[in-house]
Scaffold this motif. Structure first.
Motif, PDB file in Angstrom:
ATOM      1  N   TYR A   1      -0.160  -4.811  -8.520  1.00 18.35           N
ATOM      2  CA  TYR A   1      -0.852  -4.243  -7.363  1.00 18.35           C
ATOM      3  C   TYR A   1      -1.093  -2.748  -7.555  1.00 18.35           C
ATOM      4  O   TYR A   1      -2.175  -2.228  -7.227  1.00 18.35           O
ATOM      5  CB  TYR A   1      -0.021  -4.482  -6.105  1.00 18.35           C
ATOM      6  CG  TYR A   1      -0.731  -4.160  -4.817  1.00 18.35           C
ATOM      7  CD1 TYR A   1      -1.548  -5.103  -4.203  1.00 18.35           C
ATOM      8  CD2 TYR A   1      -0.590  -2.914  -4.200  1.00 18.35           C
ATOM      9  CE1 TYR A   1      -2.208  -4.814  -3.007  1.00 18.35           C
ATOM     10  CE2 TYR A   1      -1.249  -2.622  -3.015  1.00 18.35           C
ATOM     11  CZ  TYR A   1      -2.048  -3.577  -2.428  1.00 18.35           C
ATOM     12  OH  TYR A   1      -2.708  -3.291  -1.254  1.00 18.35           O
TER      13      TYR A   1
ATOM     14  N   LYS B   1      -7.525   6.233  -0.353  1.00 22.00           N
ATOM     15  CA  LYS B   1      -7.544   4.885  -0.925  1.00 22.00           C
ATOM     16  C   LYS B   1      -6.854   3.868  -0.022  1.00 22.00           C
ATOM     17  O   LYS B   1      -7.012   2.660  -0.223  1.00 22.00           O
ATOM     18  CB  LYS B   1      -6.841   4.878  -2.290  1.00 22.00           C
ATOM     19  CG  LYS B   1      -7.582   5.604  -3.405  1.00 22.00           C
ATOM     20  CD  LYS B   1      -6.799   5.456  -4.700  1.00 22.00           C
ATOM     21  CE  LYS B   1      -7.487   6.151  -5.861  1.00 22.00           C
ATOM     22  NZ  LYS B   1      -6.711   5.998  -7.114  1.00 22.00           N
ATOM     23  N   TYR B   2      -6.092   4.369   0.939  1.00 24.88           N
ATOM     24  CA  TYR B   2      -5.264   3.473   1.752  1.00 24.88           C
ATOM     25  C   TYR B   2      -5.588   3.690   3.235  1.00 24.88           C
ATOM     26  O   TYR B   2      -4.821   4.345   3.971  1.00 24.88           O
ATOM     27  CB  TYR B   2      -3.781   3.734   1.468  1.00 24.88           C
ATOM     28  CG  TYR B   2      -3.460   3.650  -0.004  1.00 24.88           C
ATOM     29  CD1 TYR B   2      -3.229   2.423  -0.614  1.00 24.88           C
ATOM     30  CD2 TYR B   2      -3.434   4.800  -0.798  1.00 24.88           C
ATOM     31  CE1 TYR B   2      -2.954   2.331  -1.973  1.00 24.88           C
ATOM     32  CE2 TYR B   2      -3.163   4.719  -2.160  1.00 24.88           C
ATOM     33  CZ  TYR B   2      -2.928   3.485  -2.737  1.00 24.88           C
ATOM     34  OH  TYR B   2      -2.666   3.403  -4.088  1.00 24.88           O
TER      35      TYR B   2
ATOM     36  N   ALA C   1       2.401   1.714  -3.438  1.00 24.27           N
ATOM     37  CA  ALA C   1       1.380   2.121  -4.398  1.00 24.27           C
ATOM     38  C   ALA C   1       0.971   3.576  -4.168  1.00 24.27           C
ATOM     39  O   ALA C   1       0.789   4.342  -5.129  1.00 24.27           O
ATOM     40  CB  ALA C   1       0.164   1.198  -4.294  1.00 24.27           C
TER      41      ALA C   1
ATOM     42  N   LYS D   1      -9.087   1.910  -8.419  1.00 22.74           N
ATOM     43  CA  LYS D   1     -10.104   1.977  -7.364  1.00 22.74           C
ATOM     44  C   LYS D   1     -10.770   3.357  -7.353  1.00 22.74           C
ATOM     45  O   LYS D   1     -10.146   4.355  -7.635  1.00 22.74           O
ATOM     46  CB  LYS D   1      -9.460   1.698  -5.998  1.00 22.74           C
ATOM     47  CG  LYS D   1      -8.978   0.269  -5.852  1.00 22.74           C
ATOM     48  CD  LYS D   1      -8.381   0.044  -4.490  1.00 22.74           C
ATOM     49  CE  LYS D   1      -7.881  -1.378  -4.300  1.00 22.74           C
ATOM     50  NZ  LYS D   1      -7.278  -1.601  -2.976  1.00 22.74           N
TER      51      LYS D   1
ATOM     52  N   ASP E   1       0.837  -1.206   0.000  1.00 26.14           N
ATOM     53  CA  ASP E   1       0.000   0.000   0.000  1.00 26.14           C
ATOM     54  C   ASP E   1       0.867   1.251   0.000  1.00 26.14           C
ATOM     55  O   ASP E   1       0.574   2.232  -0.707  1.00 26.14           O
ATOM     56  CB  ASP E   1      -0.917   0.006   1.220  1.00 26.14           C
ATOM     57  CG  ASP E   1      -2.180  -0.823   1.021  1.00 26.14           C
ATOM     58  OD1 ASP E   1      -2.445  -1.246  -0.124  1.00 26.14           O
ATOM     59  OD2 ASP E   1      -2.902  -1.055   2.015  1.00 26.14           O
TER      60      ASP E   1
ATOM     61  N   GLU F   1      -3.872  -2.174 -10.038  1.00 24.21           N
ATOM     62  CA  GLU F   1      -5.168  -2.446  -9.421  1.00 24.21           C
ATOM     63  C   GLU F   1      -5.574  -1.314  -8.480  1.00 24.21           C
ATOM     64  O   GLU F   1      -6.742  -0.899  -8.438  1.00 24.21           O
ATOM     65  CB  GLU F   1      -5.100  -3.762  -8.657  1.00 24.21           C
ATOM     66  CG  GLU F   1      -6.432  -4.159  -8.006  1.00 24.21           C
ATOM     67  CD  GLU F   1      -6.322  -5.473  -7.224  1.00 24.21           C
ATOM     68  OE1 GLU F   1      -7.235  -5.747  -6.442  1.00 24.21           O
ATOM     69  OE2 GLU F   1      -5.300  -6.172  -7.396  1.00 24.21           O
ATOM     70  N   ALA F   2      -4.616  -0.784  -7.721  1.00 16.51           N
ATOM     71  CA  ALA F   2      -4.903   0.287  -6.771  1.00 16.51           C
ATOM     72  C   ALA F   2      -5.335   1.570  -7.494  1.00 16.51           C
ATOM     73  O   ALA F   2      -6.207   2.304  -7.029  1.00 16.51           O
ATOM     74  CB  ALA F   2      -3.674   0.572  -5.912  1.00 16.51           C
ATOM     75  N   ARG F   3      -4.748   1.840  -8.650  1.00 16.52           N
ATOM     76  CA  ARG F   3      -5.059   3.072  -9.382  1.00 16.52           C
ATOM     77  C   ARG F   3      -6.464   3.047  -9.983  1.00 16.52           C
ATOM     78  O   ARG F   3      -7.018   4.106 -10.286  1.00 16.52           O
ATOM     79  CB  ARG F   3      -4.016   3.313 -10.470  1.00 16.52           C
ATOM     80  CG  ARG F   3      -2.611   3.557  -9.954  1.00 16.52           C
ATOM     81  CD  ARG F   3      -1.677   3.928 -11.064  1.00 16.52           C
ATOM     82  NE  ARG F   3      -1.987   5.263 -11.609  1.00 16.52           N
ATOM     83  CZ  ARG F   3      -1.367   5.769 -12.673  1.00 16.52           C
ATOM     84  NH1 ARG F   3      -0.465   5.056 -13.325  1.00 16.52           N
ATOM     85  NH2 ARG F   3      -1.692   6.973 -13.103  1.00 16.52           N
TER      86      ARG F   3
END
Length: 287
Positions: A280, A112-113, A80, A287, A77, A283-285
């Motif tokens: 990862y 996001k985190y 990212a 969200k 996390d 995928e995080a971007r």
């Protein structure tokens, strides 16, 4: 959980072995000896530490029962999130992150985190140095030196509690000896006034003080200091990872390369693979 399991193993091994050897547990039940040892150690702890350390100890001790938060997922996390921040800077300029830095709780990127946003020391560290970068062209060497001093200060401060607990643990065997000596004094003054058979029981009670002092110091209190040091080392690693990424960015490296610098300083137990991290981040971007 592991703290309680460890204590259970200590208790079962020591007292179970005593019973298997033919001993009787009631002989070890000496509340007066415990009072002497704990009371003496607690008093010395108060004398040997200032109010800040005492408050920090009270605040920190409950955390020893909590498992580690710094898992591989949290480190990913962090990588990212730093990638998103640096990408936004590279694309839209430093001023594009001003609102994120000033109010991270309401930031889209930080939001996001959720695991990271709870790490106030880490978020403050990131925002403080992004704020310095916002102020103009900062020399990467000076920023790195300031980061090192900042991390060193945190490291010294975080070890205050564990060092205080270590000193307390080291002193408990000595207080056990004090309790034993007091028991021997009581035994000697009882000579002639009690039957000879009871003198043996009094000597046994006195020896329990030495046993309890050593057991409590090295089996219960001392390991807590070691555990706290490990927890602080994990926070320190988060700060070091952030520092490496930001310095790489200041030196002109692309976000992908800067994050790779950060990935390489992680411990092998938490370090993701290159492709694993790349997937990862993608995928995080989204969200």
């Amino acid at each position: 959980m592991f703290v309680l399991i460890g204590y259970g193993v200590v208790i079962f091994s020591i007292f179970g072995g005593f019973v298997l050897a033919g001993g009787h547990l009631y002989a070890l039940l000496q509340p007066i000896e415990l009072l002497m040892i704990f009371g003496g150690a607690a008093g010395a702890f108060v004398v040997g530490n200032d109010s800040k350390t005492l408050r920090a100890t009270v605040k920190t001790l409950p955390t020893v029962l909590q498992g580690t938060q710094y898992t591989k997922s949290m480190y990913m996390d962090l990588l990212a999130m730093m990638f998103e921040i640096l990408t936004k800077i590279r694309k839209d300029g430093m001023m594009a992150i001003e609102k994120d830095v000033e109010n991270p709780e309401n930031s889209v990127i930080f939001g996001k985190y959720p695991k990271l946003i709870k790490q106030h020391h880490l978020i403050d560290f990131i925002c403080d140095y992004l704020r310095l970068m916002l102020s103009g062209n900062m020399d990467a060497f000076q920023i790195e030196n300031l980061m090192d001093n900042d991390i060193e200060t945190y490291d010294a401060e975080s070890h205050v509690v564990s060092h205080a607990i270590t000193r307390m643990a080291d002193g408990m065997p000595a207080f056990g000896i004090v309790a034993a000596v007091m028991g021997v004094v009581h035994t000697m003054e009882s000579v002639g006034s009690v039957p000879p058979a009871e003198l043996g029981a009094l000597v046994a009670k006195a020896l329990v003080g030495t046993f309890l002092g050593i057991l409590l110091g090295y089996g219960f209190v001392g390991p807590l200091a070691s555990l706290l040091d490990q927890k602080h080392a994990e926070v320190n690693k988060m700060l070091q990872t952030t520092k490496v990424i930001m310095i790489a960015s200041l030196n002109g490296y692309a976000p992908t390369i800067a994050v790779e610098f950060g990935r390489k300083v992680l411990f092998s137990t938490e370090r993701p693979g290159f492709l694993e991290l790349e997937d990862y981040i993608k995928e995080a971007r989204t969200k």
